[in-house]
Design a protein around this motif. Structure first.
Motif, PDB file in Angstrom:
ATOM      1  N   VAL A 103       7.963   4.174   7.881  1.00 52.59           N
ATOM      2  CA  VAL A 103       6.648   3.529   7.847  1.00 52.59           C
ATOM      3  C   VAL A 103       6.754   2.011   7.911  1.00 52.59           C
ATOM      4  N   GLY A 104       5.738   1.391   8.458  1.00 53.56           N
ATOM      5  CA  GLY A 104       5.601  -0.065   8.374  1.00 53.56           C
ATOM      6  C   GLY A 104       5.593  -0.767   9.708  1.00 53.56           C
ATOM      7  N   GLU A 105       6.254  -0.208  10.685  1.00 52.43           N
ATOM      8  CA  GLU A 105       6.302  -0.820  12.015  1.00 52.43           C
ATOM      9  C   GLU A 105       6.856   0.239  12.962  1.00 52.43           C
ATOM     10  N   PRO A 106       6.763  -0.041  14.252  1.00 52.97           N
ATOM     11  CA  PRO A 106       7.335   0.943  15.170  1.00 52.97           C
ATOM     12  C   PRO A 106       8.844   1.063  14.910  1.00 52.97           C
ATOM     13  N   ILE A 107       9.329   2.268  14.910  1.00 53.42           N
ATOM     14  CA  ILE A 107      10.778   2.449  14.726  1.00 53.42           C
ATOM     15  C   ILE A 107      11.383   2.579  16.126  1.00 53.42           C
TER      16      ILE A 107
ATOM     17  N   VAL B  92       0.823  -1.207   0.000  1.00 54.41           N
ATOM     18  CA  VAL B  92       0.000   0.000   0.000  1.00 54.41           C
ATOM     19  C   VAL B  92       0.862   1.264   0.000  1.00 54.41           C
ATOM     20  N   THR B  93       2.019   1.203   0.641  1.00 54.91           N
ATOM     21  CA  THR B  93       2.882   2.387   0.676  1.00 54.91           C
ATOM     22  C   THR B  93       3.235   2.827  -0.742  1.00 54.91           C
ATOM     23  N   GLY B  94       3.474   1.853  -1.606  1.00 54.13           N
ATOM     24  CA  GLY B  94       3.780   2.184  -3.000  1.00 54.13           C
ATOM     25  C   GLY B  94       2.570   2.741  -3.736  1.00 54.13           C
TER      26      GLY B  94
ATOM     27  N   HIS C 116       5.932  -5.779   6.748  1.00 59.06           N
ATOM     28  CA  HIS C 116       4.818  -6.326   5.976  1.00 59.06           C
ATOM     29  C   HIS C 116       4.027  -7.307   6.819  1.00 59.06           C
ATOM     30  N   ARG C 117       2.730  -7.213   6.698  1.00 63.72           N
ATOM     31  CA  ARG C 117       1.891  -8.070   7.530  1.00 63.72           C
ATOM     32  C   ARG C 117       1.797  -9.465   6.972  1.00 63.72           C
ATOM     33  N   LEU C 118       1.952 -10.422   7.871  1.00 62.34           N
ATOM     34  CA  LEU C 118       1.881 -11.826   7.492  1.00 62.34           C
ATOM     35  C   LEU C 118       0.971 -12.516   8.478  1.00 62.34           C
TER      36      LEU C 118
ATOM     37  N   GLY D 188       2.308  -2.179  18.481  1.00 62.79           N
ATOM     38  CA  GLY D 188       2.317  -3.404  17.664  1.00 62.79           C
ATOM     39  C   GLY D 188       0.944  -4.055  17.633  1.00 62.79           C
ATOM     40  N   ARG D 189       0.853  -5.154  16.914  1.00 61.51           N
ATOM     41  CA  ARG D 189      -0.429  -5.812  16.663  1.00 61.51           C
ATOM     42  C   ARG D 189      -0.986  -6.485  17.915  1.00 61.51           C
ATOM     43  N   ILE D 190      -2.308  -6.470  18.027  1.00 68.69           N
ATOM     44  CA  ILE D 190      -2.922  -7.181  19.139  1.00 68.69           C
ATOM     45  C   ILE D 190      -3.470  -8.534  18.695  1.00 68.69           C
TER      46      ILE D 190
ATOM     47  N   VAL E 209       9.470  12.090   9.893  1.00 70.36           N
ATOM     48  CA  VAL E 209       8.052  11.822  10.068  1.00 70.36           C
ATOM     49  C   VAL E 209       7.856  10.314  10.195  1.00 70.36           C
ATOM     50  N   ASP E 210       7.494   9.878  11.390  1.00 72.61           N
ATOM     51  CA  ASP E 210       7.205   8.467  11.646  1.00 72.61           C
ATOM     52  C   ASP E 210       5.713   8.320  11.419  1.00 72.61           C
ATOM     53  N   THR E 211       5.348   7.682  10.304  1.00 74.89           N
ATOM     54  CA  THR E 211       3.958   7.697   9.850  1.00 74.89           C
ATOM     55  C   THR E 211       3.254   6.389  10.160  1.00 74.89           C
ATOM     56  N   TRP E 212       2.241   6.438  10.990  1.00 70.70           N
ATOM     57  CA  TRP E 212       1.442   5.238  11.257  1.00 70.70           C
ATOM     58  C   TRP E 212       0.223   5.232  10.357  1.00 70.70           C
ATOM     59  N   TRP E 213       0.033   4.129   9.694  1.00 74.10           N
ATOM     60  CA  TRP E 213      -1.196   3.914   8.918  1.00 74.10           C
ATOM     61  C   TRP E 213      -1.247   2.463   8.508  1.00 74.10           C
ATOM     62  N   GLN E 214      -2.218   2.095   7.681  1.00 73.99           N
ATOM     63  CA  GLN E 214      -2.449   0.707   7.310  1.00 73.99           C
ATOM     64  C   GLN E 214      -3.000   0.636   5.890  1.00 73.99           C
ATOM     65  N   THR E 215      -2.931  -0.560   5.312  1.00 71.37           N
ATOM     66  CA  THR E 215      -3.566  -0.765   4.014  1.00 71.37           C
ATOM     67  C   THR E 215      -5.016  -0.279   4.102  1.00 71.37           C
ATOM     68  N   GLU E 216      -5.642  -0.537   5.226  1.00 73.44           N
ATOM     69  CA  GLU E 216      -7.048  -0.191   5.423  1.00 73.44           C
ATOM     70  C   GLU E 216      -7.291   1.316   5.509  1.00 73.44           C
TER      71      GLU E 216
ATOM     72  N   GLY F 173      -6.547  -2.805  15.227  1.00 71.85           N
ATOM     73  CA  GLY F 173      -5.822  -4.066  15.436  1.00 71.85           C
ATOM     74  C   GLY F 173      -4.442  -3.843  16.033  1.00 71.85           C
ATOM     75  N   ASP F 174      -4.118  -2.599  16.358  1.00 69.68           N
ATOM     76  CA  ASP F 174      -2.850  -2.294  17.019  1.00 69.68           C
ATOM     77  C   ASP F 174      -3.123  -1.861  18.463  1.00 69.68           C
ATOM     78  N   GLY F 175      -2.151  -2.116  19.322  1.00 70.85           N
ATOM     79  CA  GLY F 175      -2.194  -1.550  20.644  1.00 70.85           C
ATOM     80  C   GLY F 175      -1.488  -0.202  20.615  1.00 70.85           C
TER      81      GLY F 175
HETATM   82  O1  PRX Z   1       0.941  -2.580  13.073  1.00 69.63           O
HETATM   83  C1  PRX Z   1       0.945  -1.390  12.327  1.00 69.63           C
HETATM   84  C2  PRX Z   1       2.190  -1.346  11.465  1.00 69.63           C
HETATM   85  O2  PRX Z   1       1.815  -1.906  10.222  1.00 69.63           O
HETATM   86  C3  PRX Z   1       0.430  -2.232  10.220  1.00 69.63           C
HETATM   87  C4  PRX Z   1      -0.149  -1.972   8.864  1.00 69.63           C
HETATM   88  O3  PRX Z   1       0.462  -2.798   7.928  1.00 69.63           O
HETATM   89  P1  PRX Z   1       0.140  -2.653   6.387  1.00 69.63           P
HETATM   90  O4  PRX Z   1      -1.334  -2.620   6.173  1.00 69.63           O
HETATM   91  O5  PRX Z   1       0.894  -3.711   5.686  1.00 69.63           O
HETATM   92  O6  PRX Z   1       0.666  -1.249   5.988  1.00 69.63           O
HETATM   93  C5  PRX Z   1       2.027  -0.958   6.146  1.00 69.63           C
HETATM   94  C6  PRX Z   1       2.301   0.420   5.599  1.00 69.63           C
HETATM   95  C7  PRX Z   1       1.335   1.454   5.989  1.00 69.63           C
HETATM   96  C8  PRX Z   1      -0.157  -1.396  11.301  1.00 69.63           C
HETATM   97  O7  PRX Z   1      -1.371  -1.926  11.768  1.00 69.63           O
HETATM   98  N1  PRX Z   1       2.681   0.021  11.258  1.00 69.63           N
HETATM   99  C9  PRX Z   1       2.658   0.726  10.102  1.00 69.63           C
HETATM  100  N2  PRX Z   1       3.274   1.909  10.268  1.00 69.63           N
HETATM  101  C10 PRX Z   1       3.674   1.977  11.539  1.00 69.63           C
HETATM  102  C11 PRX Z   1       3.295   0.776  12.181  1.00 69.63           C
HETATM  103  N3  PRX Z   1       3.544   0.564  13.485  1.00 69.63           N
HETATM  104  C12 PRX Z   1       4.161   1.527  14.174  1.00 69.63           C
HETATM  105  N4  PRX Z   1       4.581   2.689  13.631  1.00 69.63           N
HETATM  106  C13 PRX Z   1       4.362   2.966  12.338  1.00 69.63           C
HETATM  107  N5  PRX Z   1       4.790   4.117  11.817  1.00 69.63           N
END
Ligand code: PRX
Length: 651
Positions: free
Chosen positions: A389-393, A313-315, A530-532, A519-521, A413-420, A504-506
């Motif tokens: 992006v992608g996980e906690p840094i 999704v980032t791409g 990447h989510r697996l 991280g994920r709950i 910029v530490d960006t939190w978001w999701q495919t959703e 779905g994250d704490g």
């Molecule tokens: O757990 C969070 C983590 O990646 C999940 C989303 O994964 P995905 O849909 O594959 O998208 C990744 C790219 C947006 C989230 O539920 N996550 C993503 N960014 C961060 C993060 N966890 C902590 N800090 C972030 N910046």
């Protein structure tokens, strides 16, 4: 729910933006952010209507937001719009000769396309798709290396209203089959191969294997990338170049409803098959455009590089739609960060004078490991802003990124978001948010994020809980492709009475209200950002003839963030030897892709289970991480199982 939050909360270093940076950025002050954010959640319709006015519309909407039937949101109903038009046509008068894509292949080949050139290619390829019978609403699978044609294919689909389903080029044939069949794609776009660490990844071969099991596919379009000969099936397969030569150049962008589906992107859930996240045209485009503008502070002369593959999704949001909707110059690089050497990224930054750089913590940790020398060889003075992006840094990686890559002068910029979420939901705004290493800081405009307990009550600062978003936003997913019930179940059921979206994250907020993602709950792993799904990896393992039962958990991994640990019970007559472990790793690689291959395989005669038969993953996680198990073990059926697993690990 209680989450262990102690470890992150002792981080108190704060980095205010530099006055030079702030002076030039789009939004000036922290107070301005607060006021605008407040307005955006209190009057979402007013706020989003103003923002949407900056996009190009064929017809203005009648209604900004429709939340009459939650959780199914609709935005900008009555409007007519096209994402490809917004990324291309509208820039032609002022930016026709500006580079849109500046691409480098792994072997070192180069290509740049101006907005005018990219527009021409997209129009031509849109006609190719039409010529192959693709109509608005059809789904097209795209399985390609990171080449300009991938962006062209995506934008061509958007142009005619076809729904693209990009499948990351690292997935294997069975993963491809599932995704193609779920979306009932009629056309597959691929390449003879792509380059990765000096090797050819044989994409067409994998597609050929997959297409044996995909009855809906009638056409396969093959780009020549590596020049390695591939078999072509008469009637079904056609070459990109041949089709482009014959295609007409003009293709006006279709005037699509705001809610017309733009794309499907599959992501892992905790159970069952991958989820087809569905995004709608106008809302998604607006989210991608606005976040790119503010979070990356995009300016006319920026050279912007997001290292993500368009398969994720980032791409989608930050290589294609977001930056192009803003008329930016986007750098794309096909290959591995360590080919031919570990300084490849920094070499690219130096040569193209990259100003904004967006990557993942897993890459940052790899660079740290490879050493500062590779970085110091290059002049990185063009950089002015860094993203993650992608996980906690982890704070250590943040500090390294800040100092070694950013020279201490670039905001991160530490960006939190999701495919959703479709676009960035929690992030600093670089000109005004004082950042803290490891915190995504504060919600973006229109995002009403909160940390709540099981009842949906907002928790005081300092207490960890569920991260939720309390009202709809334009770029949110609309549903799961073909599965409204699962959509409701996964994201909305837990706080149904309140209408909150469950991420779905704490998360926890610190004393000053900064958001820290924990991280994920659920049982979803996050490997290299990447989510697996543990479930998918388990299913792959159990499909191997030697395996009777398998449980998969994550463990802390120095580079990947989380590694994959598999606990496997082999069937009678199968020796539990290293050769079998290797065979199982290969098996998972072949059935899902390299990203899912287990890092650890533990053989066990039995798995730790509750009396009702549920695998106690919590305990396995402790074994995989090499830590003592704490907490309640009274439900464990057979304590010996765990003792044996630990003993074996110490051997
Ligand atoms: O757990 C969070 C983590 O990646 C999940 C989303 O994964 P995905 O849909 O594959 O998208 C990744 C790219 C947006 C989230 O539920 N996550 C993503 N960014 C961060 C993060 N966890 C902590 N800090 C972030 N910046």
């Amino acid at each position: 729910m209680s989450l262990n939050i102690d470890s992150v909360l002792n981080e108190t270093r704060t980095f205010p933006p530099s006055p030079e940076f702030s002076a030039k950025s789009a939004l000036g002050s922290w107070e301005e952010y607060r006021a605008l954010h407040e307005r955006s959640v209190e009057d979402p319709e007013g706020f989003w209507a103003e923002q949407a006015a900056h996009l190009a519309w064929f017809r203005t909407w009648d209604r900004v937001r429709n939340w009459d039937a939650p959780p199914f949101a609709k935005w900008f109903e009555g409007g007519k719009i096209n994402a490809s038009f917004n990324c291309l046509d509208r820039h032609l008068p002022a930016r026709g000769n500006k580079p849109a894509l500046v691409w480098e292949g792994e072997p070192g080949d180069k290509r740049a396309l101006t907005y005018r050139e990219l527009h021409a290619e997209v129009c031509r390829f849109a006609n190719v798709l039409k010529g192959r019978g693709v109509r608005a609403g059809d789904t097209v699978a795209i399985y390609m290396p990171l080449v300009p044609e991938l962006a062209i294919a995506v934008l061509a689909c958007a142009r005619i209203g076809a729904i693209h389903s990009v499948i990351f080029g690292g997935f294997s044939a069975p993963a491809l089959v599932d995704r193609i069949n779920d979306a009932a794609s009629t056309v597959v776009i691929t390449a003879d191969g792509g380059w990765r660490r000096g090797q050819v990844v044989e994409l067409k071969k994998i597609v050929d294997e997959a297409l044996k099991g995909t009855p809906t596919v009638h056409t396969c379009i093959v780009l020549e990338r590596t020049g390695k000969p591939v078999p072509m099936e008469a009637g079904r397969d056609a070459r990109w170049d041949d089709l482009m030569r014959e295609a007409k150049p003009d293709c006006p962008a279709a005037e699509l409803d705001s809610e017309h589906p733009l794309f499907i992107l599959y992501t892992s859930g905790s159970t069952g098959k991958p989820k087809g996240i569905l995004h709608a045209t106008a809302g998604y485009l607006l989210g991608a455009q606005l976040t790119s503008k503010y979070v990356f502070d995009l300016r006319e002369d920026d050279v912007y590089w997001c290292t993500a593959d368009i398969g994720w999704v980032t791409g989608h949001s930050y290589v294609v739609y977001g930056p192009l909707a803003n008329g930016a110059t986007v750098v794309m690089y096909e290959g591995a960060p360590n080919h031919p050497d570990t300084d490849r990224f920094w070499d690219i930054v130096e040569r193209y004078r990259v100003t904004v750089f967006y990557t993942a913590p897993t890459a940052i940790r790899a660079f740290m490991k490879w050493g500062d020398e590779a970085v110091k060889k290059h002049d990185l003075s063009s950089l002015r802003l860094l993203g993650s992006v992608g996980e906690p840094i982890n704070p250590e990686a943040w500090m390294w990124y800040h100092q070694v890559i950013g020279g201490g002068r670039c905001p991160i910029v530490d960006t939190w978001w999701q495919t959703e979420t479709g676009s960035i939901a929690i992030s600093p705004l670089p000109g005004l948010t004082p950042t803290r290493p490891g915190s995504a800081t504060f919600p973006f405009f229109g995002i009403d994020a909160a940390v709540v307990n099981e009842k949906g009550e907002e928790l005081p600062n300092g207490q960890g809980g569920f991260l939720v978003i309390r009202q709809p936003w334009p770029s949110m997913l609309r549903t799961l492709w073909g599965d409204d019930e699962r959509f409701k179940e996964v994201y909305w059921k837990r706080f149904e009475d309140k209408g909150y979206y469950l991420a779905g994250d704490g998360a926890v907020r610190d004393k000053e209200g900064y958001f820290w993602i924990l991280g994920r709950i659920d049982d979803v792993l996050n490997v290299s950002g990447h989510r697996l799904s543990t479930m998918e990896v388990e299913s792959a393992l159990v499909a191997h003839p030697a395996v009777v039962e398998a449980a998969v958990v994550g463990f802390a991994h120095e580079i990947k963030g989380e590694g994959v640990a598999a606990f496997v019970t082999a069937g009678a007559g199968h020796a539990q030897v290293p050769a079998l472990a290797e065979a199982l790793k290969k098996h998972v690689r072949d059935t899902i892709g390299a990203i899912a291959a287990p890092d650890q395989i533990h053989f066990t005669d039995a798995l730790p289970k509750t009396r009702s038969g549920k695998i106690m993953r919590r305990l396995l996680r402790d074994v995989a991480n090499g830590v003592e198990s704490k907490g309640d073990m009274t439900t464990l059926e057979d304590l010996n199982v765990l003792a044996k697993l630990r003993a074996q690990d110490e051997e």
